[in-house]
Design a protein around this motif. Sequence first.
Motif, PDB file in Angstrom:
ATOM      1  N   ASP A 284      42.817  36.904  35.263  1.00  0.00           N
ATOM      2  CA  ASP A 284      42.151  38.103  35.095  1.00  0.00           C
ATOM      3  C   ASP A 284      40.525  37.687  35.447  1.00  0.00           C
ATOM      4  N   GLN A 285      40.157  36.602  34.881  1.00  0.00           N
ATOM      5  CA  GLN A 285      38.787  36.183  34.932  1.00  0.00           C
ATOM      6  C   GLN A 285      38.485  35.818  36.158  1.00  0.00           C
ATOM      7  N   ALA A 286      39.442  35.221  36.942  1.00  0.00           N
ATOM      8  CA  ALA A 286      39.026  34.694  38.381  1.00  0.00           C
ATOM      9  C   ALA A 286      39.035  35.854  39.162  1.00  0.00           C
ATOM     10  N   ALA A 287      39.593  36.874  39.089  1.00  0.00           N
ATOM     11  CA  ALA A 287      39.749  38.212  39.731  1.00  0.00           C
ATOM     12  C   ALA A 287      38.320  38.934  39.657  1.00  0.00           C
ATOM     13  N   TRP A 288      38.078  38.962  38.234  1.00  0.00           N
ATOM     14  CA  TRP A 288      36.688  39.606  38.024  1.00  0.00           C
ATOM     15  C   TRP A 288      35.529  38.853  38.695  1.00  0.00           C
ATOM     16  N   ARG A 289      35.445  37.559  38.465  1.00  0.00           N
ATOM     17  CA  ARG A 289      34.340  36.883  39.199  1.00  0.00           C
ATOM     18  C   ARG A 289      34.304  37.026  40.367  1.00  0.00           C
ATOM     19  N   PHE A 290      35.463  36.873  41.130  1.00  0.00           N
ATOM     20  CA  PHE A 290      35.500  37.067  42.721  1.00  0.00           C
ATOM     21  C   PHE A 290      35.190  38.535  43.197  1.00  0.00           C
ATOM     22  N   PHE A 291      35.565  39.457  42.293  1.00  0.00           N
ATOM     23  CA  PHE A 291      35.075  40.687  42.701  1.00  0.00           C
ATOM     24  C   PHE A 291      33.515  40.846  42.345  1.00  0.00           C
TER      25      PHE A 291
END
Length: 170
Positions: A45-52
């Motif tokens: 989830d954190q990776a998705a948010w940072r990528f976004f």
Amino acid sequence: DSLYVARDTTLPGPKSDSNVVKRRYVEGMQSFLGKPWVANASARDQAAWRFFYLVREDSTYPTEKLVALIKDVVAGKSTNDPNYTYGWGARSLADRKVEFPLAEKLAREAARRVATNVDDNPGYRFSSVGDKADALDAAQAESYDDLAWVFFKEGRLDDAEKEFGRALDL
């Protein structure tokens, strides 16, 4: 970190090509996020948010992938501020002039969640009831501003003006 090092002109020595580094990072993140299963859902989830956060304003990032990424971020269990998770998603969609119903839904969801975030987030400490009310007003105003932006980009100018007014009142 290597993207920042590549951009920092004050550091001595050879520089890596930040475009190459960014492309590798994007490919790596897409590969990681595309996995059907990961051991730590929170890390995903954190990776998705940072990528976004990296690609949300990148006009070269494909729109259909951005829409899917926004949906992925919103579906996650992350406890990020709703104005970031939902509001930035709404603004990103509106800026690209796509998925206006989803953008409106996201902006409204941010507005719905801000009070709970202010109440439950351990990062908030208030010395008075007035300080807490100010923080809540500011968060709510940001969500109204996000909704107004969606309406503005969609051409719904009367609705945009109404929501901008609500934001300014707070």
